[in-house]
Scaffold this motif. Structure first.
Motif, PDB file in Angstrom:
ATOM      1  N   MET A 155       0.802  -1.359   0.006  1.00 54.90           N
ATOM      2  CA  MET A 155      -0.051  -0.027  -0.047  1.00 54.90           C
ATOM      3  C   MET A 155       0.753   1.086   0.105  1.00 54.90           C
ATOM      4  SD  MET A 155      -3.176   1.182   0.085  1.00 54.90           S
ATOM      5  CE  MET A 155      -4.122  -0.297   0.458  1.00 54.90           C
ATOM      6  N   ALA A 156       0.854   1.973  -0.986  1.00 59.89           N
ATOM      7  CA  ALA A 156       1.591   3.353  -1.125  1.00 59.89           C
ATOM      8  C   ALA A 156       0.979   4.297  -0.235  1.00 59.89           C
ATOM      9  CB  ALA A 156       1.768   3.709  -2.605  1.00 59.89           C
ATOM     10  N   HIS A 157      -0.587   4.694  -0.431  1.00 61.74           N
ATOM     11  CA  HIS A 157      -1.133   5.550   0.253  1.00 61.74           C
ATOM     12  C   HIS A 157      -2.635   5.405  -0.060  1.00 61.74           C
ATOM     13  CE1 HIS A 157      -0.295   7.755  -3.588  1.00 61.74           C
ATOM     14  NE2 HIS A 157      -1.399   8.287  -3.430  1.00 61.74           N
ATOM     15  N   CYS A 158      -3.417   5.820   1.112  1.00 57.04           N
ATOM     16  CA  CYS A 158      -4.843   5.567   0.998  1.00 57.04           C
ATOM     17  C   CYS A 158      -5.592   6.989   1.600  1.00 57.04           C
ATOM     18  CB  CYS A 158      -5.075   4.317   1.984  1.00 57.04           C
ATOM     19  SG  CYS A 158      -7.189   4.089   2.117  1.00 57.04           S
ATOM     20  N   ASN A 159      -6.679   7.333   0.947  1.00 62.64           N
ATOM     21  CA  ASN A 159      -7.485   8.328   1.204  1.00 62.64           C
ATOM     22  C   ASN A 159      -8.727   8.105   1.296  1.00 62.64           C
ATOM     23  OD1 ASN A 159      -5.153  10.280   0.982  1.00 62.64           O
ATOM     24  ND2 ASN A 159      -5.431  10.038  -1.264  1.00 62.64           N
ATOM     25  N   ASN A 160      -9.621   8.569   2.142  1.00 63.05           N
ATOM     26  CA  ASN A 160     -11.154   8.272   2.288  1.00 63.05           C
ATOM     27  C   ASN A 160     -11.813   9.480   2.698  1.00 63.05           C
ATOM     28  OD1 ASN A 160     -12.016   7.775   5.038  1.00 63.05           O
ATOM     29  ND2 ASN A 160      -9.910   7.060   5.026  1.00 63.05           N
ATOM     30  N   SER A 161     -12.966   9.870   2.458  1.00 60.98           N
ATOM     31  CA  SER A 161     -13.849  10.705   3.001  1.00 60.98           C
ATOM     32  C   SER A 161     -15.383  10.003   3.029  1.00 60.98           C
ATOM     33  CB  SER A 161     -13.993  12.012   2.141  1.00 60.98           C
ATOM     34  OG  SER A 161     -14.424  11.583   0.890  1.00 60.98           O
ATOM     35  N   ILE A 162     -16.208  10.754   4.036  1.00 63.99           N
ATOM     36  CA  ILE A 162     -17.419  10.363   4.269  1.00 63.99           C
ATOM     37  C   ILE A 162     -18.528  11.771   4.133  1.00 63.99           C
ATOM     38  CG2 ILE A 162     -19.583   9.683   5.872  1.00 63.99           C
ATOM     39  CD1 ILE A 162     -17.097   7.499   6.875  1.00 63.99           C
ATOM     40  N   GLY A 163     -19.248  11.650   3.139  1.00 62.18           N
ATOM     41  CA  GLY A 163     -20.155  12.832   3.046  1.00 62.18           C
ATOM     42  C   GLY A 163     -21.065  13.053   4.112  1.00 62.18           C
ATOM     43  N   HIS A 164     -22.024  12.260   4.510  1.00 66.15           N
ATOM     44  CA  HIS A 164     -23.061  12.638   5.260  1.00 66.15           C
ATOM     45  C   HIS A 164     -23.452  11.261   6.181  1.00 66.15           C
ATOM     46  CE1 HIS A 164     -26.669  14.452   7.217  1.00 66.15           C
ATOM     47  NE2 HIS A 164     -27.337  13.476   6.586  1.00 66.15           N
ATOM     48  N   ILE A 165     -23.794  11.440   7.387  1.00 70.41           N
ATOM     49  CA  ILE A 165     -24.388  10.608   8.313  1.00 70.41           C
ATOM     50  C   ILE A 165     -25.426  10.910   9.068  1.00 70.41           C
ATOM     51  CG2 ILE A 165     -23.787   9.141  10.619  1.00 70.41           C
ATOM     52  CD1 ILE A 165     -20.999   8.791   9.783  1.00 70.41           C
ATOM     53  N   SER A 166     -26.428  10.178   9.140  1.00 72.17           N
ATOM     54  CA  SER A 166     -27.821  10.721   9.827  1.00 72.17           C
ATOM     55  C   SER A 166     -28.209   9.353  10.637  1.00 72.17           C
ATOM     56  CB  SER A 166     -28.877  10.822   8.907  1.00 72.17           C
ATOM     57  OG  SER A 166     -29.227   9.690   8.107  1.00 72.17           O
ATOM     58  N   ILE A 167     -28.456   9.461  12.141  1.00 68.79           N
ATOM     59  CA  ILE A 167     -28.559   8.406  12.897  1.00 68.79           C
ATOM     60  C   ILE A 167     -30.254   8.650  13.487  1.00 68.79           C
ATOM     61  CG2 ILE A 167     -27.837   9.689  14.724  1.00 68.79           C
ATOM     62  CD1 ILE A 167     -26.640   6.994  15.566  1.00 68.79           C
ATOM     63  N   ASP A 168     -30.816   7.301  13.637  1.00 69.47           N
ATOM     64  CA  ASP A 168     -32.306   7.421  14.261  1.00 69.47           C
ATOM     65  C   ASP A 168     -32.254   6.487  15.382  1.00 69.47           C
ATOM     66  OD1 ASP A 168     -34.971   7.416  14.405  1.00 69.47           O
ATOM     67  OD2 ASP A 168     -35.526   6.176  12.991  1.00 69.47           O
ATOM     68  N   ILE A 169     -32.312   7.041  16.440  1.00 68.11           N
ATOM     69  CA  ILE A 169     -32.216   6.290  17.844  1.00 68.11           C
ATOM     70  C   ILE A 169     -33.493   6.009  18.474  1.00 68.11           C
ATOM     71  CG2 ILE A 169     -31.281   6.408  19.991  1.00 68.11           C
ATOM     72  CD1 ILE A 169     -29.282   8.293  18.980  1.00 68.11           C
ATOM     73  N   SER A 170     -33.708   4.780  18.626  1.00 66.06           N
ATOM     74  CA  SER A 170     -35.142   4.647  19.304  1.00 66.06           C
ATOM     75  C   SER A 170     -34.954   3.888  20.664  1.00 66.06           C
ATOM     76  CB  SER A 170     -36.029   3.788  18.480  1.00 66.06           C
ATOM     77  OG  SER A 170     -35.455   2.565  17.960  1.00 66.06           O
ATOM     78  N   GLY A 171     -35.786   3.724  21.585  1.00 66.12           N
ATOM     79  CA  GLY A 171     -35.939   3.003  22.899  1.00 66.12           C
ATOM     80  C   GLY A 171     -36.272   4.089  23.925  1.00 66.12           C
ATOM     81  N   LYS A 172     -36.210   3.203  25.243  1.00 61.06           N
ATOM     82  CA  LYS A 172     -36.726   4.089  26.227  1.00 61.06           C
ATOM     83  C   LYS A 172     -35.187   5.211  26.684  1.00 61.06           C
ATOM     84  CE  LYS A 172     -37.969   3.571  31.113  1.00 61.06           C
ATOM     85  NZ  LYS A 172     -38.363   2.591  32.250  1.00 61.06           N
ATOM     86  N   LEU A 173     -35.926   6.332  26.920  1.00 64.55           N
ATOM     87  CA  LEU A 173     -34.844   7.714  26.717  1.00 64.55           C
ATOM     88  C   LEU A 173     -34.125   7.876  25.671  1.00 64.55           C
ATOM     89  CD1 LEU A 173     -33.674   7.088  30.640  1.00 64.55           C
ATOM     90  CD2 LEU A 173     -35.732   8.306  29.908  1.00 64.55           C
ATOM     91  N   SER A 174     -34.359   7.320  24.788  1.00 65.68           N
ATOM     92  CA  SER A 174     -33.797   7.758  23.566  1.00 65.68           C
ATOM     93  C   SER A 174     -33.647   9.188  23.260  1.00 65.68           C
ATOM     94  CB  SER A 174     -34.260   7.002  22.141  1.00 65.68           C
ATOM     95  OG  SER A 174     -35.634   7.384  21.916  1.00 65.68           O
ATOM     96  N   TRP A 175     -34.597  10.006  23.615  1.00 67.45           N
ATOM     97  CA  TRP A 175     -34.714  11.509  23.410  1.00 67.45           C
ATOM     98  C   TRP A 175     -33.538  12.030  23.864  1.00 67.45           C
ATOM     99  CZ3 TRP A 175     -34.577  14.454  27.707  1.00 67.45           C
ATOM    100  CH2 TRP A 175     -34.761  13.881  28.895  1.00 67.45           C
ATOM    101  N   ILE A 176     -32.781  11.405  25.154  1.00 66.13           N
ATOM    102  CA  ILE A 176     -31.710  12.046  25.451  1.00 66.13           C
ATOM    103  C   ILE A 176     -30.358  11.966  24.481  1.00 66.13           C
ATOM    104  CG2 ILE A 176     -29.905  11.992  27.193  1.00 66.13           C
ATOM    105  CD1 ILE A 176     -31.994  10.649  29.232  1.00 66.13           C
TER     106      ILE A 176
END
Length: 479
Positions: A155-176
């Motif tokens: 491996m000479a070199h490696c590049n990476n990127s991430i454009g966008h992440i969205s998360i949906d949390i559920s369960g008791k006290l997930s609002w926290i």
């Protein structure tokens, strides 16, 4: 982690030479993969990646956050599992004088898992779904060879990127957790961006490099000979092709002594219509001829028992009253034996459109005393001829056959008998060559010699051409 090197494995295994390192000897076997072949390798690699994405192990991650009325609270996201992975864009590209670049861009992944928050001795848990979009990875591999002649990839070199992440949390006290979901998303994004190239490098070091070390550089043909497929130089990369040189040299099982001639240069045509181009130098075939000659496997002994009972001619002193009139008188009621051996290893010559062989063979005749191992030498002949050869590819092997290009010509070298009708002897030897020698040689050539192809790879739409000093096999590939 799936094998991100899959995209380039096919490429690495199909490479071979047009430009060599300065001072390197000429290769015996060369192949070339074009951009068309590279595109096929990309599609094959992507298909493998899609099958193996379910094996990716995403890392757990945890952290802490300060909430005004709760103060500091720790959280953990674990048991991350990929549910969907879209490989929208992929590319496999040759980088001149560098190596190979494999890239994935604008890709999408959906992940689910469990979460847990903890404050002192109190904890709550639940599940989450996360979408990661516009994932881009670009990895560069340098190609070379080690001291044993095996292909290397680092491996000479490696590049990476991430454009966008969205998360949906559920369960008791997930609002926290939803109160600071952006901070969680950014942290997960940073973790992924740090881990992706780390995992690619790990896959190269722990999987691809050890795998390349298992590839054989020696292939055993039979009990007499093996062939050396080691690299004689590092792969050479241009914008159009990837070339890598193989030695392509036969050697005897009893030792790896070098043939007394060198491989001629191979100049591949500047065409890129097929996926791969395999060039096989006459050197490969001639080192095979030299090895089998050195081992005595080109010597033939013709005895009367080898002659068909229906043949008008038999190897007996009484059968040649015209050929050798005094033979029956000098050696009455004796069988004859002919020993045939090349003066030297016969060498193939490739010229555009033609494959020829011009062996020079010694023929020694003996009279066999009845009920004795004693043999009486009679005469010795020098035989010359021209033979035409046809060479083809069958599946993953090179096969061939020979046919007489001209009749055998005889010259008397020595005789213990006063008169021999050499012209009639020519007739006899031509008969035995046609019915004994050529069939035996063709039986060996029909077995063929293996091409160094990856496992489960087959040639398709292949064409064999004869050029100056080498055969050129052009082909597309099937898996």
């Amino acid at each position: 982690m799936a094998r991100p090197h899959c995209v380039v494995v096919v490429l690495l295994l199909l490479a071979v030479v047009s430009g060599l390192e300065e001072g390197a000897s000429n290769p015996g076997f060369v192949a070339r993969i074009t951009r068309k072949g590279l595109e096929y390798a990309r599609q094959y690699g992507v298909a493998i990646l899609k099958k193996e994405l379910s094996t990716i192990e995403l890392p757990d991650f945890s952290g802490s956050v300060k909430v005004s009325w709760i103060k500091i609270m720790s959280y953990e996201f674990y048991r991350l599992k990929i549910h969907d992975f879209e490989l929208r864009n992929s590319d496999l590209r040759l980088c001149p004088r560098q190596g190979v670049r494999a890239s994935l861009s604008n890709n999408y992944v959906s992940v689910s898992g469990n979460w847990k928050i903890k404050k002192a001795f109190i904890s709550f848990d639940g599940t989450f779904d996360m979408k990661v979009d516009d994932i881009c990875i670009s990895a560069f591999l340098n190609l070379g060879k080690d001291q044993s002649g095996r292909l290397t990839a680092s491996m000479a070199h490696c590049n990476n990127s991430i454009g966008h992440i969205s998360i949906d949390i559920s369960g008791k006290l997930s609002w926290i957790l939803n109160l600071f979901h952006e901070r969680i998303e950014n942290k997960f994004k940073n973790i992924l961006e740090q881990k992706i190239c780390e995992m690619v490098r790990k896959a190269t070091t722990s999987r691809l490099e050890p795998y390349l070390q298992t590839l054989p550089v020696i292939s055993m043909i039979d009990q007499v000979a093996s062939i050396d497929y080691s690299l004689i130089g590092a792969p050479q990369v241009t914008s159009q092709v990837l070339d890598t040189p193989f030695k392509g040299e036969f050697f005897g099982q009893n030792g790896h002594s070098r043939a007394p001639f060198n491989a001629p240069p191979i100049r591949l045509p500047e065409k890129h219509d097929y996926m791969v181009y395999f060039a096989i130098s006459e050197y490969v075939f001639n080192t095979a001829s030299w090895v089998y000659h050195q081992a005595g496997y080109m010597n033939f002994t013709i005895q009367n028992q080898h002659i068909s009972p229906d043949s008008p001619i038999h190897l007996h002193t009484s059968s040649f009253p015209v050929l050798v009139p005094q033979l029956a008188r000098m050696y009455p009621n004796m069988e004859l034996e002919l020993e045939m051996s090349p003066e030297s290893a016969p060498l193939l010559m490739f010229t555009p459109g033609n494959v020829t062989l011009m062996p020079v063979i010694d023929v020694q005749a003996f009279a066999l005393k009845p009920n004795s191992s004693d043999r009486k030498p009679l005469f010795q002949l020098r035989v010359t001829t021209s033979i035409s050869a046809t060479i083809n590819v069958s599946s993953d092997r090179i096969v061939g056959s020979v046919t007489p290009g001209s009749k055998l010509k005889l010259e008397l070298k020595h005789s213990n008998i006063n008169f021999i009708d050499v012209e009639l002897m020519e007739v006899i030897l031509n008969y035995y060559a046609l019915h004994t020698i050529y069939p035996s040689l063709n039986a060996k050539l029909e077995e063929g010699f293996p091409l160094p192809l990856p496992v489960d790879t087959y040639l398709n739409s292949s064409e064999l051409q004869v050029h100056e000093n080498f055969l050129l096999l052009v082909a597309n590939l099937d898996y």
